[in-house]
Design an enzyme around this catalytic site. Sequence first.
Site, PDB file in Angstrom:
ATOM      1  N   ALA A  34       0.780  -1.239   0.000  1.00 43.29           N
ATOM      2  CA  ALA A  34       0.000   0.000   0.000  1.00 43.29           C
ATOM      3  C   ALA A  34       0.813   1.291   0.000  1.00 43.29           C
ATOM      4  O   ALA A  34       0.339   2.305  -0.497  1.00 43.29           O
ATOM      5  CB  ALA A  34      -0.953   0.000   1.200  1.00 43.29           C
ATOM      6  N   ALA A  35       2.011   1.300   0.611  1.00 43.69           N
ATOM      7  CA  ALA A  35       2.755   2.559   0.717  1.00 43.69           C
ATOM      8  C   ALA A  35       3.113   3.077  -0.677  1.00 43.69           C
ATOM      9  O   ALA A  35       3.350   2.271  -1.587  1.00 43.69           O
ATOM     10  CB  ALA A  35       4.018   2.352   1.550  1.00 43.69           C
ATOM     11  N   PRO A  36       3.133   4.403  -0.888  1.00 41.59           N
ATOM     12  CA  PRO A  36       2.958   5.473   0.103  1.00 41.59           C
ATOM     13  C   PRO A  36       1.513   5.815   0.451  1.00 41.59           C
ATOM     14  O   PRO A  36       1.286   6.598   1.350  1.00 41.59           O
ATOM     15  CB  PRO A  36       3.639   6.670  -0.566  1.00 41.59           C
ATOM     16  CG  PRO A  36       3.447   6.427  -2.025  1.00 41.59           C
ATOM     17  CD  PRO A  36       3.517   4.938  -2.207  1.00 41.59           C
ATOM     18  N   GLY A  37       0.523   5.287  -0.273  1.00 40.43           N
ATOM     19  CA  GLY A  37      -0.844   5.433   0.202  1.00 40.43           C
ATOM     20  C   GLY A  37      -1.838   6.187  -0.657  1.00 40.43           C
ATOM     21  O   GLY A  37      -2.980   6.360  -0.262  1.00 40.43           O
ATOM     22  N   LYS A  81      -3.282   5.296  -3.501  1.00 37.74           N
ATOM     23  CA  LYS A  81      -4.370   4.399  -3.904  1.00 37.74           C
ATOM     24  C   LYS A  81      -5.201   3.995  -2.692  1.00 37.74           C
ATOM     25  O   LYS A  81      -6.430   3.853  -2.783  1.00 37.74           O
ATOM     26  CB  LYS A  81      -3.812   3.161  -4.611  1.00 37.74           C
ATOM     27  CG  LYS A  81      -3.060   3.467  -5.902  1.00 37.74           C
ATOM     28  CD  LYS A  81      -2.569   2.181  -6.553  1.00 37.74           C
ATOM     29  CE  LYS A  81      -1.644   2.444  -7.727  1.00 37.74           C
ATOM     30  NZ  LYS A  81      -0.323   2.949  -7.294  1.00 37.74           N
ATOM     31  N   ASP A 107       2.052  -3.018   4.222  1.00 37.70           N
ATOM     32  CA  ASP A 107       3.322  -2.818   3.528  1.00 37.70           C
ATOM     33  C   ASP A 107       4.420  -3.537   4.288  1.00 37.70           C
ATOM     34  O   ASP A 107       4.390  -3.602   5.530  1.00 37.70           O
ATOM     35  CB  ASP A 107       3.668  -1.336   3.381  1.00 37.70           C
ATOM     36  CG  ASP A 107       4.634  -1.109   2.215  1.00 37.70           C
ATOM     37  OD1 ASP A 107       4.154  -0.986   1.064  1.00 37.70           O
ATOM     38  OD2 ASP A 107       5.855  -1.099   2.442  1.00 37.70           O
ATOM     39  N   ASP A 155       5.026  -9.088   5.212  1.00 35.02           N
ATOM     40  CA  ASP A 155       5.490  -9.431   3.868  1.00 35.02           C
ATOM     41  C   ASP A 155       4.259  -9.834   3.055  1.00 35.02           C
ATOM     42  O   ASP A 155       3.560 -10.791   3.388  1.00 35.02           O
ATOM     43  CB  ASP A 155       6.483 -10.598   3.982  1.00 35.02           C
ATOM     44  CG  ASP A 155       6.956 -11.104   2.630  1.00 35.02           C
ATOM     45  OD1 ASP A 155       6.485 -10.600   1.592  1.00 35.02           O
ATOM     46  OD2 ASP A 155       7.801 -12.022   2.615  1.00 35.02           O
ATOM     47  N   ASP A 186      -0.849  -4.090  -6.092  1.00 29.11           N
ATOM     48  CA  ASP A 186       0.014  -3.159  -6.822  1.00 29.11           C
ATOM     49  C   ASP A 186       1.452  -3.483  -6.430  1.00 29.11           C
ATOM     50  O   ASP A 186       1.984  -2.935  -5.473  1.00 29.11           O
ATOM     51  CB  ASP A 186      -0.361  -1.718  -6.453  1.00 29.11           C
ATOM     52  CG  ASP A 186       0.400  -0.692  -7.276  1.00 29.11           C
ATOM     53  OD1 ASP A 186       0.376  -0.803  -8.513  1.00 29.11           O
ATOM     54  OD2 ASP A 186       1.014   0.203  -6.678  1.00 29.11           O
ATOM     55  N   CYS A 207       3.797  -0.328 -12.444  1.00 27.58           N
ATOM     56  CA  CYS A 207       4.167   0.860 -13.222  1.00 27.58           C
ATOM     57  C   CYS A 207       5.329   0.497 -14.136  1.00 27.58           C
ATOM     58  O   CYS A 207       6.235   1.287 -14.375  1.00 27.58           O
ATOM     59  CB  CYS A 207       4.493   2.053 -12.330  1.00 27.58           C
ATOM     60  SG  CYS A 207       5.612   1.694 -10.986  1.00 27.58           S
TER      61      CYS A 207
END
Length: 735
Positions: free
Chosen positions: A150-153, A155, A180, A207, A233, A286
């Site tokens: 999830a980081a940096p957050g 989404k 994360d 993890d 992601d 990405c």
Amino acid sequence: KAGYSEIIKENKLFEQYYREQKIVPEGEFEHFMETLREPLPATFRITGYKSHAKEILHCLKKYFKEVQDIEIDGQKIEAPQALSWYPDELAWHTNMSRKIIRKSPLLEKFHQFLVSETESGNISRQEAVSMIPPLLLKIEPHHKILDMCAAPGSKTAQLIEMLHSDMDVPFPEGFVIANDVDNKRCYLLVHQAKRLNSPCIMVINHDASNIPRFQVDCDGKKDILFYDRILCDVPCSGDGTMRKNIDVWKKWTTSNSLQLHGLQLRIAVRGVEQLAVGGRMVYSTCSLNPVEDEAVIASLLEKSEGALELADASADLPGLKWMPGITSWKVMTRTGEWYSDWSEVPVSRHTQIRPTMFPPTDREKLKEMKLERCMRILPHHQNTGGFFVAVLVKKAAMPWNRRYPKVEELKRPYLNAMPSDEATPSDPGPGAEPPASTLAGAEALEDLPHAEEDAGSADLESAPPPSKKMKLFGFKEDPFVFLAEDDPVFAPIQNFYNLSPSFPKPCVLTRTHEGKKRHLYMVSKELRNVLLNNSERMKVINTGVKVWSRNNDGEQFGCAFRLAQEGIYTLFPYIGARIVNVSVEDIKVLLTQENPYLNKLESDAYAQAKKLGDALLFPDRNPSMPQCPIELCGWRGKTSIRAFVPRNERLHYLRMVGVEVFQSKQGKGPEPAVEGEPVAAVPEDSGEMEVDGGEEEKVAETDTPSHGGADGGDGEKCSPSAGPHPGTQDEAVPS
């Protein structure tokens, strides 16, 4: 030693690789490369779950008119445009780069507006393509959602907004668990999530490829928690981000993707294991590389034996231009050697290149996968970054679960076969088909909803946990302690604020087992269920929204706790006392003056305030006000009154009622103006936040001063137990 501006945006291996992979339509490759060399446009998103979104949009359009005809360094600034595929005009892009916005004096007011509203959680500066995955999840307020990496957050914030699409429901049935692996990045994630003030978010630190399976209590029985929606992601080589991460140009090699493929596949496998049948998982990167994209999806579909299918998302975002996934690709080594099939790979390369990196050889099976339903966003099509996204729907339990449904038969042989603590139930290796026993352990119990044991987790209760996996690293978090039914701290609060009988008292928690409780928080009842049933198997970094803070001076008036502004939207539906209705002019006075005298209020609000000997709430329910609720918590002294609102939120609310606030670069302080007339400056915060050692939320590294220091605060830097701001004319009265 060259600066970023001197980095040469050339990489011959990159060009050779992507020409050969044919991900770019014929005749467009030069345009593709030219676009990658240009700076990425600035994009930002208005948070959609707040009913303030329309008011923010109105303010934005006013700023857009002011900047549309400006020229900077010979470049004409075009008016920002709404992203055509994002719903309700809530996302915008402009040809102004971040650097221009930050540095140009002509855009100073616009920049301050963006910064201030970002800090208040009303605007999120986020890359356009990054906004796509949450939209494709099709989230409803009742969904249980897992964000695996999830980081940096950014989404994660979108997911929370979608849960709160109905602002009249303070506690949606669904929740977001944001995970994360990086402990420090988890605190960045906390900072992002806290701006949205939701009781339905939990940040955990595991993890992702081995995230534990959690239990929940369901009608008195232990049930396994399966998620309705999962955002996967994954970490990637990031070659789609070249326009903003310029060092990718010189660092890019194919070895990055070859090293990440195995991890990406393990994370995706663990994700679909935890997905409920009928649920959706979005896999995204990405990166433009098919080894990280289609290869992972194809391998996942092959392992699922029909339990998963790619959803057709082509009609979900009208206006978005994307290329369909490819069905043929090659693998290239760092030194430029190409392989079209696993059979061509020499034995010496088998540790770097795995079978799952290649397209399936069975043409019929490949056709059934429908890889063309994957979506690749190319930078030159809509002036964005590069991105890949695929939507998976789970049609049935995973095949390894169907073959091995009995817990006791699989548990012991599987555990005995583990060579070390590095072997995890969902680790299929860097691409090889996992052995049947491993697969069984990875998703046992999917068809056993009330089984007591969780064979899918590395921390099985029946076996000693591997020490390496169970070590707590980073900060040691304070406990999450729910108030007991008979806790004496709550009765005075209930009476003082006349809380309704429907108030969910069991959902109130604190961060200390003993001593005085300094702050009280709230979570939704569904997150409470998760917390209570998994305290030994999950590492929680943060959860809940602060709703009350201790004010020792208030005890003499019957209540030792004042309201916290960040929790006001959660609490407001339940509060039946200490409410004062105020006008637009009253709001301006309360937010631009430090401690205005009561007689500065208009007669109606003045009369209401005089009747109260203590704290107030200032809700807006006046038709002449902005078409969104404004609810502020405050403090009434003997002769003056004060709003307990963080500085950036003050600026936000002032803009909502027509006050423009501008901070000059010369440090002269804010200069508000209403329709050309000056108004008193917004008070700066002063003093220091008292840090409560027992309940400290440890977000000091990432929180901004305006958010109140180490406990995440109410934005006020005075002591939580203090009375009115130093210098006030009044004695302390409770808040």
